[in-house]
Write a protein that holds these residues in place. Structure first.
Motif, PDB file in Angstrom:
ATOM      1  N   ARG A  85       1.718  -0.967   0.552  1.00  0.00           N
ATOM      2  CA  ARG A  85       1.705   0.252  -0.453  1.00  0.00           C
ATOM      3  C   ARG A  85       1.994   1.537   0.362  1.00  0.00           C
ATOM      4  O   ARG A  85       2.794   2.303  -0.588  1.00  0.00           O
ATOM      5  N   MET A  86       1.511   1.894   1.521  1.00  0.00           N
ATOM      6  CA  MET A  86       1.950   2.960   1.909  1.00  0.00           C
ATOM      7  C   MET A  86       3.556   2.947   2.375  1.00  0.00           C
ATOM      8  O   MET A  86       3.983   4.059   2.094  1.00  0.00           O
ATOM      9  N   GLU A  87       4.169   1.918   2.642  1.00  0.00           N
ATOM     10  CA  GLU A  87       5.625   1.909   2.809  1.00  0.00           C
ATOM     11  C   GLU A  87       6.206   2.078   1.588  1.00  0.00           C
ATOM     12  O   GLU A  87       7.152   2.844   1.474  1.00  0.00           O
ATOM     13  N   GLU A  88       5.824   1.495   0.641  1.00  0.00           N
ATOM     14  CA  GLU A  88       6.281   1.673  -0.880  1.00  0.00           C
ATOM     15  C   GLU A  88       6.184   3.283  -1.453  1.00  0.00           C
ATOM     16  O   GLU A  88       7.193   3.429  -1.953  1.00  0.00           O
ATOM     17  N   ASN A  89       5.031   3.792  -1.265  1.00  0.00           N
ATOM     18  CA  ASN A  89       4.727   5.061  -2.104  1.00  0.00           C
ATOM     19  C   ASN A  89       4.771   6.362  -0.968  1.00  0.00           C
ATOM     20  O   ASN A  89       4.889   7.331  -1.313  1.00  0.00           O
ATOM     21  N   ASN A  90       4.858   5.977   0.278  1.00  0.00           N
ATOM     22  CA  ASN A  90       4.937   7.152   1.347  1.00  0.00           C
ATOM     23  C   ASN A  90       3.936   8.120   1.065  1.00  0.00           C
ATOM     24  O   ASN A  90       4.317   9.424   0.897  1.00  0.00           O
ATOM     25  N   PHE A  91       2.800   7.633   0.821  1.00  0.00           N
ATOM     26  CA  PHE A  91       1.739   8.702   0.460  1.00  0.00           C
ATOM     27  C   PHE A  91       1.556   9.568   1.719  1.00  0.00           C
ATOM     28  O   PHE A  91       1.468   9.258   2.994  1.00  0.00           O
ATOM     29  N   PRO A  92       1.442  11.240   1.624  1.00  0.00           N
ATOM     30  CA  PRO A  92       1.210  12.042   2.668  1.00  0.00           C
ATOM     31  C   PRO A  92      -0.326  12.076   3.238  1.00  0.00           C
ATOM     32  O   PRO A  92      -0.818  13.165   3.357  1.00  0.00           O
ATOM     33  N   TRP A  93      -0.993  10.796   3.248  1.00  0.00           N
ATOM     34  CA  TRP A  93      -2.305  10.990   3.985  1.00  0.00           C
ATOM     35  C   TRP A  93      -2.352   9.749   4.803  1.00  0.00           C
ATOM     36  O   TRP A  93      -1.612   8.831   4.818  1.00  0.00           O
ATOM     37  N   VAL A  94      -3.445   9.849   5.870  1.00  0.00           N
ATOM     38  CA  VAL A  94      -3.692   8.755   6.544  1.00  0.00           C
ATOM     39  C   VAL A  94      -4.400   7.760   5.820  1.00  0.00           C
ATOM     40  O   VAL A  94      -5.465   8.263   5.089  1.00  0.00           O
ATOM     41  N   TYR A  95      -4.104   6.595   5.910  1.00  0.00           N
ATOM     42  CA  TYR A  95      -4.802   5.369   5.058  1.00  0.00           C
ATOM     43  C   TYR A  95      -5.566   4.576   6.284  1.00  0.00           C
ATOM     44  O   TYR A  95      -4.998   3.599   6.685  1.00  0.00           O
ATOM     45  N   LEU A  96      -6.865   4.690   6.199  1.00  0.00           N
ATOM     46  CA  LEU A  96      -7.841   3.883   7.045  1.00  0.00           C
ATOM     47  C   LEU A  96      -8.336   2.623   6.378  1.00  0.00           C
ATOM     48  O   LEU A  96      -8.720   2.494   5.169  1.00  0.00           O
ATOM     49  N   TYR A  97      -8.495   1.503   7.239  1.00  0.00           N
ATOM     50  CA  TYR A  97      -9.278   0.499   6.870  1.00  0.00           C
ATOM     51  C   TYR A  97     -10.644   0.318   7.223  1.00  0.00           C
ATOM     52  O   TYR A  97     -10.834   0.117   8.341  1.00  0.00           O
ATOM     53  N   ASP A  98     -11.468   0.077   6.155  1.00  0.00           N
ATOM     54  CA  ASP A  98     -13.107  -0.117   6.729  1.00  0.00           C
ATOM     55  C   ASP A  98     -13.387  -1.437   6.420  1.00  0.00           C
ATOM     56  O   ASP A  98     -14.452  -1.672   5.366  1.00  0.00           O
ATOM     57  N   GLU A  99     -12.750  -2.325   6.996  1.00  0.00           N
ATOM     58  CA  GLU A  99     -13.390  -3.890   6.862  1.00  0.00           C
ATOM     59  C   GLU A  99     -14.622  -4.211   6.910  1.00  0.00           C
ATOM     60  O   GLU A  99     -14.983  -5.117   6.002  1.00  0.00           O
ATOM     61  N   SER A 100     -15.548  -3.579   7.816  1.00  0.00           N
ATOM     62  CA  SER A 100     -17.011  -3.961   7.914  1.00  0.00           C
ATOM     63  C   SER A 100     -17.653  -3.363   6.725  1.00  0.00           C
ATOM     64  O   SER A 100     -18.900  -3.575   6.618  1.00  0.00           O
ATOM     65  N   GLN A 101     -17.268  -2.146   6.052  1.00  0.00           N
ATOM     66  CA  GLN A 101     -17.784  -1.559   4.884  1.00  0.00           C
ATOM     67  C   GLN A 101     -18.874  -0.599   5.615  1.00  0.00           C
ATOM     68  O   GLN A 101     -19.401  -0.163   4.611  1.00  0.00           O
ATOM     69  N   GLU A 102     -19.120  -0.486   6.561  1.00  0.00           N
ATOM     70  CA  GLU A 102     -20.113   0.199   7.412  1.00  0.00           C
ATOM     71  C   GLU A 102     -20.065   1.686   7.087  1.00  0.00           C
ATOM     72  O   GLU A 102     -20.741   2.460   6.857  1.00  0.00           O
ATOM     73  N   ILE A 103     -18.630   2.138   6.985  1.00  0.00           N
ATOM     74  CA  ILE A 103     -18.222   3.475   6.693  1.00  0.00           C
ATOM     75  C   ILE A 103     -18.514   3.859   5.103  1.00  0.00           C
ATOM     76  O   ILE A 103     -19.086   4.924   4.996  1.00  0.00           O
ATOM     77  N   ALA A 104     -18.472   3.137   4.330  1.00  0.00           N
ATOM     78  CA  ALA A 104     -18.512   3.265   2.899  1.00  0.00           C
ATOM     79  C   ALA A 104     -20.081   3.367   2.599  1.00  0.00           C
ATOM     80  O   ALA A 104     -20.598   4.208   1.966  1.00  0.00           O
ATOM     81  N   TYR A 105     -20.847   2.560   3.369  1.00  0.00           N
ATOM     82  CA  TYR A 105     -22.461   2.789   3.587  1.00  0.00           C
ATOM     83  C   TYR A 105     -22.957   4.247   4.044  1.00  0.00           C
ATOM     84  O   TYR A 105     -23.662   4.816   3.597  1.00  0.00           O
ATOM     85  N   ASP A 106     -22.048   4.600   5.196  1.00  0.00           N
ATOM     86  CA  ASP A 106     -22.485   5.842   5.917  1.00  0.00           C
ATOM     87  C   ASP A 106     -22.288   6.878   4.957  1.00  0.00           C
ATOM     88  O   ASP A 106     -23.055   8.010   5.112  1.00  0.00           O
TER      89      ASP A 106
END
Length: 192
Positions: free
Chosen positions: A89-110
Motif C-alpha cells: 500500500r505504501m509503494e502504491e500510494n507513496n504516503f508522506p508518513w512513516v507507516y509502522l506495524y504494531d503486530e502485538s497490539q500493545e501500542i494500540a492498548y498503550d
C-alpha cells in the motif's frame, strides 16, 4: 482510569517496524510536533480520508510537524492489514508518513486507540494536546465541514489552546486478535 490517553499525558514509547524495513522508537522523531495516528489498509474511513491526511501532512511538515501511522489491526481478522500488504500500500500510494506495524497490539492498548483512523497530537515535550478525529466525515470527505486535526495543529503551532481537545474518532474499530471484528475492550467507552 480512562481507556484512551488523556490530555497532558506523555506519549507512550514504542519500537515498531516500518514498511521501509527500519525500526522506529518515539525518540527517533525530533520534530516540534508529533502526530501519531492509528490507521490500516482496508477501512473505508481510512481510505476515504487518506488524501485529506496527505494534504495535511504536506501542509504542516514544513512547519515542524511529523506524522506517524500505526497499523495495529489483526491480520487474522482482515488479511489486507498484514505487513506485506502495508508495504504494498505504501509503494502504491507513496504516503508522506512513516507507516509502522504494531503486530502485538500493545501500542494500540498503550495509546487507547479506538478506531481507524484515530489521531493523537503531541507537543514538543510529547504531551498530548489533542486526540480524536481528523475530519467530521472521513468516509466521504466531499461532505466534511470541519478539520479538527488542522484546527488543533494551527492552535498548537500558534501557542494557543483549543476547545474541544477531545473528539470521538470516526471509523472502524481496531481489529483485535482473536475477537469479533466489532469487539472493543470493555473499558473503551466514549471519549467524552
Amino acid at each position: 482510569m480512562a481507556y484512551t490517553l488523556q490530555i497532558g499525558e506523555k506519549a507512550p514509547d514504542f519500537n515498531l517496524k516500518a514498511t521501509n524495513g527500519k525500526n522506529y522508537t518515539l525518540t527517533d522523531f525530533k520534530e516540534k510536533v508529533l502526530v501519531v495516528f492509528f490507521t490500516c489498509n482496508h477501512c473505508p474511513y481510512v481510505i476515504g480520508s487518506d488524501e485529506v491526511t496527505r494534504k495535511t501532512v504536506e501542509k504542516y511538515a514544513p512547519k515542524g510537524v511529523r506524522f506517524v501511522g500505526i497499523n495495529s489491526n489483526s491480520k487474522n481478522t482482515y488479511e489486507e492489514d498484514s505487513f506485506p500488504n502495508m508495504v504494498k500500500r505504501m509503494e502504491e500510494n507513496n504516503f508522506p508518513w512513516v507507516y509502522l506495524y504494531d503486530e502485538s497490539q500493545e501500542i494500540a492498548y498503550d495509546y487507547g486507540a479506538l478506531k481507524t483512523p484515530h489521531f493523537f497530537v503531541f507537543d514538543e515535550k510529547r504531551k498530548l494536546f489533542y486526540t480524536g478525529r481528523a475530519v467530521d466525515n472521513p468516509r466521504d470527505t466531499s461532505k466534511m465541514t470541519v478539520n479538527d486535526l488542522e484546527k488543533a495543529l494551527n492552535n498548537l503551532l500558534a501557542g494557543k489552546d483549543i476547545c474541544p481537545k477531545v473528539t470521538n474518532p470516526i471509523g472502524c474499530n481496531i481489529k483485535w486478535e482473536g475477537k469479533d471484528a466489532h469487539w472493543m475492550p470493555s473499558e473503551a467507552c466514549d471519549l467524552v
